[in-house]
Design a protein around this motif. Sequence first.
Motif, PDB file in Angstrom:
ATOM      1  N   GLY A 142      -5.896   2.648  -3.279  1.00  0.00           N
ATOM      2  CA  GLY A 142      -7.052   3.259  -3.933  1.00  0.00           C
ATOM      3  C   GLY A 142      -7.239   2.557  -5.274  1.00  0.00           C
ATOM      4  N   ALA A 143      -8.480   2.157  -5.557  1.00  0.00           N
ATOM      5  CA  ALA A 143      -8.737   1.278  -6.708  1.00  0.00           C
ATOM      6  C   ALA A 143      -8.180   1.827  -8.031  1.00  0.00           C
ATOM      7  CB  ALA A 143     -10.234   0.988  -6.789  1.00  0.00           C
ATOM      8  N   PRO A 144      -8.504   3.077  -8.418  1.00  0.00           N
ATOM      9  CA  PRO A 144      -7.991   3.539  -9.719  1.00  0.00           C
ATOM     10  C   PRO A 144      -6.467   3.673  -9.741  1.00  0.00           C
ATOM     11  CG  PRO A 144      -9.874   4.854  -9.020  1.00  0.00           C
ATOM     12  CD  PRO A 144      -9.460   4.033  -7.839  1.00  0.00           C
ATOM     13  N   GLN A 160      -6.496   6.032   6.528  1.00  0.00           N
ATOM     14  CA  GLN A 160      -6.451   6.771   5.257  1.00  0.00           C
ATOM     15  C   GLN A 160      -7.187   8.102   5.355  1.00  0.00           C
ATOM     16  OE1 GLN A 160      -7.077   3.525   5.574  1.00  0.00           O
ATOM     17  NE2 GLN A 160      -6.507   2.333   3.768  1.00  0.00           N
ATOM     18  N   ASN A 220     -16.338  -1.618  -0.408  1.00  0.00           N
ATOM     19  CA  ASN A 220     -15.469  -0.458  -0.140  1.00  0.00           C
ATOM     20  C   ASN A 220     -14.783  -0.662   1.206  1.00  0.00           C
ATOM     21  OD1 ASN A 220     -14.423   2.140  -0.902  1.00  0.00           O
ATOM     22  ND2 ASN A 220     -15.682   3.023   0.704  1.00  0.00           N
ATOM     23  N   THR A 239     -10.415   8.986  -1.048  1.00  0.00           N
ATOM     24  CA  THR A 239     -10.846   8.812  -2.442  1.00  0.00           C
ATOM     25  C   THR A 239     -10.364   9.990  -3.277  1.00  0.00           C
ATOM     26  OG1 THR A 239     -12.893  10.052  -2.124  1.00  0.00           O
ATOM     27  CG2 THR A 239     -12.979   7.691  -1.636  1.00  0.00           C
ATOM     28  N   THR A 252      -6.312   7.920  -6.783  1.00  0.00           N
ATOM     29  CA  THR A 252      -6.502   7.849  -8.234  1.00  0.00           C
ATOM     30  C   THR A 252      -5.192   8.330  -8.876  1.00  0.00           C
ATOM     31  OG1 THR A 252      -7.341  10.117  -8.258  1.00  0.00           O
ATOM     32  CG2 THR A 252      -8.972   8.382  -7.978  1.00  0.00           C
ATOM     33  N   CYS A 312     -12.501   6.832   4.373  1.00  0.00           N
ATOM     34  CA  CYS A 312     -11.258   6.418   3.718  1.00  0.00           C
ATOM     35  C   CYS A 312     -10.626   7.578   2.947  1.00  0.00           C
ATOM     36  CB  CYS A 312     -11.506   5.207   2.819  1.00  0.00           C
ATOM     37  SG  CYS A 312      -9.983   4.361   2.324  1.00  0.00           S
ATOM     38  N   MET A 337       0.797  -1.227   0.000  1.00  0.00           N
ATOM     39  CA  MET A 337       0.000   0.000   0.000  1.00  0.00           C
ATOM     40  C   MET A 337       0.833   1.282   0.000  1.00  0.00           C
ATOM     41  SD  MET A 337      -3.270  -1.380   2.165  1.00  0.00           S
ATOM     42  CE  MET A 337      -4.137   0.167   2.171  1.00  0.00           C
ATOM     43  N   GLY A 373     -16.027   6.122  -1.906  1.00  0.00           N
ATOM     44  CA  GLY A 373     -15.589   5.518  -3.164  1.00  0.00           C
ATOM     45  C   GLY A 373     -16.031   4.068  -3.179  1.00  0.00           C
ATOM     46  N   ALA A 374     -15.424   3.258  -4.051  1.00  0.00           N
ATOM     47  CA  ALA A 374     -15.683   1.818  -4.042  1.00  0.00           C
ATOM     48  C   ALA A 374     -14.523   1.109  -4.720  1.00  0.00           C
ATOM     49  CB  ALA A 374     -16.991   1.488  -4.762  1.00  0.00           C
TER      50      ALA A 374
HETATM   51  O1  MRU Z   1      -7.229  -0.216   1.099  1.00  0.00           O
HETATM   52  P1  MRU Z   1      -7.307   1.024   0.256  1.00  0.00           P
HETATM   53  O2  MRU Z   1      -6.756   2.242   0.918  1.00  0.00           O
HETATM   54  O3  MRU Z   1      -6.720   0.790  -1.128  1.00  0.00           O
HETATM   55  O4  MRU Z   1      -8.853   1.252   0.073  1.00  0.00           O
HETATM   56  C1  MRU Z   1      -9.305   2.316  -0.698  1.00  0.00           C
HETATM   57  C2  MRU Z   1     -10.767   2.447  -0.717  1.00  0.00           C
HETATM   58  O5  MRU Z   1     -11.477   1.677  -0.118  1.00  0.00           O
HETATM   59  C3  MRU Z   1     -11.331   3.522  -1.575  1.00  0.00           C
HETATM   60  O6  MRU Z   1     -12.543   3.979  -1.059  1.00  0.00           O
HETATM   61  C4  MRU Z   1     -11.585   2.956  -2.980  1.00  0.00           C
HETATM   62  O7  MRU Z   1     -10.439   2.316  -3.479  1.00  0.00           O
HETATM   63  C5  MRU Z   1     -12.003   4.006  -3.925  1.00  0.00           C
HETATM   64  S1  MRU Z   1     -10.736   5.179  -4.180  1.00  0.00           S
HETATM   65  C6  MRU Z   1     -11.168   6.245  -5.395  1.00  0.00           C
END
Ligand code: MRU
Length: 346
Positions: free
Chosen positions: A45-47, A192, A243, A155, A160, A153, A41, A231-232
Amino acid sequence: MRTVEWAHGKVRMIDQRLLPAEFRVLELETPEEVARAIREMAVRGAPAIGAAAAFGLALAARRSRAADRAGLWRDLEEAAAILRAARPTAVNLAWALDRVLRRCAAESDPDALREAVLAEAQAIADEDVEVNRRLGEVGAAIIPDGATILHHCNTGALATVDYGTALGVIRTAHEQGKRVHVLVDETRPLLQGARLTAWELQQLGIPFTLIADNAAGHFLRTGQVDLVLVGADRVAANGDVANKIGTYKLAVVAKENGVPFYPCVPTSTIDLSTPTGDDIPIEERPPEEVTDLVFRGMPIAPPGVRVANPAFDVTPHRYVTGIITEKGIAYPPFSVSLRRIVENPK
Ligand code: MRU
């Protein structure tokens, strides 16, 4: 700089493990290093992890010693498997890897294939910024002037390539001159919210108040929240949303108190091949993330305690008011509206 970017044959990324204490940039040279940065980490963040993984493939293409196309493709597939295994829940990771491989599969010349992989990874990164800006515009339209928004969290730009999803919506509303105030969930165990969202909002000059996660219910029940934006990591075909751990609890309490709950996602986070939230793999992270915190100079738990550390939870779609995307807002029934949005080319 962007959260993750390609520069001079390397992948550069902000090391998010050190924020807000230290701003350090990592320069990675192998797909294995990128996979490790995702797993640990440094990038999250997903994107952001989708873009990082795509650039990881570009590193694999660059480093491969294969003389022919078949050998280079094998090296790419091997790197993709390593990157894909780094984290299981955010669908953007697999989405980005699959997109690069699919769009480059037709290249028969090894040099052209190397170039195509980098070009596609760069396109994913550039599009992410574009998409977030559009998502911000779509979402800001439903933010009332004077709104207090509860956020979980991180976002923002850090989650991104740049700009952010739910925080991007907040940022757009702020840039439009709307007065917004953000209640920032600290987001245990990796904080976060406290470490990253508070840092970003401070730099953007957006008013916010940091709250302990346990306080969110109080603010929702006492009428101090106008809407919840999150976010998700993956949205299933029926609208169930995975999420950051703790999101489910927020959604339930929001509904109980008549407060709208909106996940904000690029369409790359919507996974129509996953029927429901029960089909989404939930990442279990190391116990030390929960225990290895120091409070007033003391460890926060006795040594050797048993720990459970699921990194995500699933919010069933009945708690979701709408899902904000760059192509519009999906409302129930999500099994119809999400498909319509994903399949709409614009
Ligand atoms: O474990 P993480 O910090 O990667 O988790 C991030 C989240 O849960 C965010 O809400 C999600 O990735 C969307 S970020 C645009």
